[in-house]
Motif scaffolding. Sequence first.
Motif, PDB file in Angstrom:
ATOM      1  N   UNK A 119     -10.130  22.293  -4.770  1.00 20.18           N
ATOM      2  CA  UNK A 119     -10.064  21.706  -6.114  1.00 20.18           C
ATOM      3  C   UNK A 119     -10.453  22.730  -7.167  1.00 20.18           C
ATOM      4  N   UNK A 120      -9.811  22.637  -8.316  1.00 22.32           N
ATOM      5  CA  UNK A 120     -10.121  23.567  -9.418  1.00 22.32           C
ATOM      6  C   UNK A 120     -11.546  23.391  -9.921  1.00 22.32           C
ATOM      7  N   UNK A 121     -12.125  22.225  -9.657  1.00 23.51           N
ATOM      8  CA  UNK A 121     -13.484  21.958 -10.128  1.00 23.51           C
ATOM      9  C   UNK A 121     -14.564  22.457  -9.160  1.00 23.51           C
ATOM     10  N   UNK A 122     -14.149  23.017  -8.029  1.00 23.19           N
ATOM     11  CA  UNK A 122     -15.130  23.544  -7.065  1.00 23.19           C
ATOM     12  C   UNK A 122     -15.718  24.847  -7.611  1.00 23.19           C
ATOM     13  N   UNK A 123     -17.034  24.986  -7.530  1.00 24.51           N
ATOM     14  CA  UNK A 123     -17.646  26.260  -7.913  1.00 24.51           C
ATOM     15  C   UNK A 123     -17.968  27.078  -6.663  1.00 24.51           C
ATOM     16  N   UNK A 124     -18.320  26.385  -5.590  1.00 33.57           N
ATOM     17  CA  UNK A 124     -18.597  27.035  -4.313  1.00 33.57           C
ATOM     18  C   UNK A 124     -17.729  26.368  -3.253  1.00 33.57           C
ATOM     19  N   UNK A 141     -18.389  28.552  12.981  1.00 38.10           N
ATOM     20  CA  UNK A 141     -18.952  29.478  11.999  1.00 38.10           C
ATOM     21  C   UNK A 141     -18.680  28.924  10.600  1.00 38.10           C
ATOM     22  N   UNK A 142     -19.661  29.095   9.732  1.00 34.07           N
ATOM     23  CA  UNK A 142     -19.539  28.605   8.355  1.00 34.07           C
ATOM     24  C   UNK A 142     -19.799  29.730   7.368  1.00 34.07           C
ATOM     25  N   UNK A 143     -18.946  29.840   6.378  1.00 31.74           N
ATOM     26  CA  UNK A 143     -19.191  30.782   5.278  1.00 31.74           C
ATOM     27  C   UNK A 143     -19.130  30.023   3.954  1.00 31.74           C
ATOM     28  N   UNK A 144     -20.030  30.392   3.055  1.00 35.40           N
ATOM     29  CA  UNK A 144     -20.039  29.787   1.722  1.00 35.40           C
ATOM     30  C   UNK A 144     -19.762  30.893   0.716  1.00 35.40           C
ATOM     31  N   UNK A 145     -18.824  30.638  -0.182  1.00 38.09           N
ATOM     32  CA  UNK A 145     -18.452  31.683  -1.145  1.00 38.09           C
ATOM     33  C   UNK A 145     -18.129  31.074  -2.508  1.00 38.09           C
ATOM     34  N   UNK A 146     -18.156  31.929  -3.508  1.00 34.94           N
ATOM     35  CA  UNK A 146     -17.819  31.564  -4.870  1.00 34.94           C
ATOM     36  C   UNK A 146     -16.327  31.197  -4.935  1.00 34.94           C
ATOM     37  N   UNK A 147     -16.034  29.999  -5.396  1.00 34.28           N
ATOM     38  CA  UNK A 147     -14.639  29.529  -5.442  1.00 34.28           C
ATOM     39  C   UNK A 147     -13.742  30.449  -6.272  1.00 34.28           C
ATOM     40  N   UNK A 148     -14.343  31.139  -7.249  1.00 33.11           N
ATOM     41  CA  UNK A 148     -13.564  32.049  -8.116  1.00 33.11           C
ATOM     42  C   UNK A 148     -12.860  33.134  -7.328  1.00 33.11           C
ATOM     43  N   UNK A 149     -13.427  33.506  -6.173  1.00 32.99           N
ATOM     44  CA  UNK A 149     -12.795  34.513  -5.312  1.00 32.99           C
ATOM     45  C   UNK A 149     -11.346  34.129  -5.030  1.00 32.99           C
ATOM     46  N   UNK A 150     -11.088  32.820  -4.983  1.00 33.53           N
ATOM     47  CA  UNK A 150      -9.734  32.351  -4.698  1.00 33.53           C
ATOM     48  C   UNK A 150      -9.050  31.785  -5.937  1.00 33.53           C
ATOM     49  N   UNK A 151      -9.785  31.018  -6.736  1.00 33.16           N
ATOM     50  CA  UNK A 151      -9.142  30.359  -7.879  1.00 33.16           C
ATOM     51  C   UNK A 151      -8.676  31.367  -8.931  1.00 33.16           C
ATOM     52  N   UNK A 152      -9.289  32.551  -8.938  1.00 33.34           N
ATOM     53  CA  UNK A 152      -8.911  33.568  -9.924  1.00 33.34           C
ATOM     54  C   UNK A 152      -7.662  34.359  -9.511  1.00 33.34           C
TER      55      UNK A 152
END
Length: 148
Positions: A43-48, A112-123
Amino acid sequence: MVFKISTLVLSMFLTSQAFSKTCDVNVEGNDQMKFNVSEIVIGKDCTQVKLTLKHVGKLPKTAMGHNIVIAKKSEMATVNADATKAGPTKDYTPSSDKVLVKTKLIGGGESDTVTFDAKKLTAVKDELAFFCTFPGHSALMNGKVVIK
Ligand code: CO
């Protein structure tokens, strides 16, 4: 003047942590060399983004290893070549800067789980793909990453 001040306050509020949103994405891989989804939606509203890969099979990672790598679709081949070059001692993990997101390579029963800044993809403006970089797997194990 009143309007300007309230706009400023509002924009400060909107950019604060109060509006952070972590979105969970869960994907499974199996012993038939398949992911259970063909699309990852963010979603575009995801930050992480909290991405979890679960290997629901039984085979070890040396025989049926799975990971999730996210890159531009146009760079899939380059990333796969880099993964093969990295070889088994590095778990076929590509070191390229073309890799936007990656999980560990895992075997049956592992996750395995990774958490990342959504901007890495949304940008990213180009089309995005997710795939497994174990040699030969991406032909079957790939899908789209959709931002909406
Ligand atoms: Co795989």
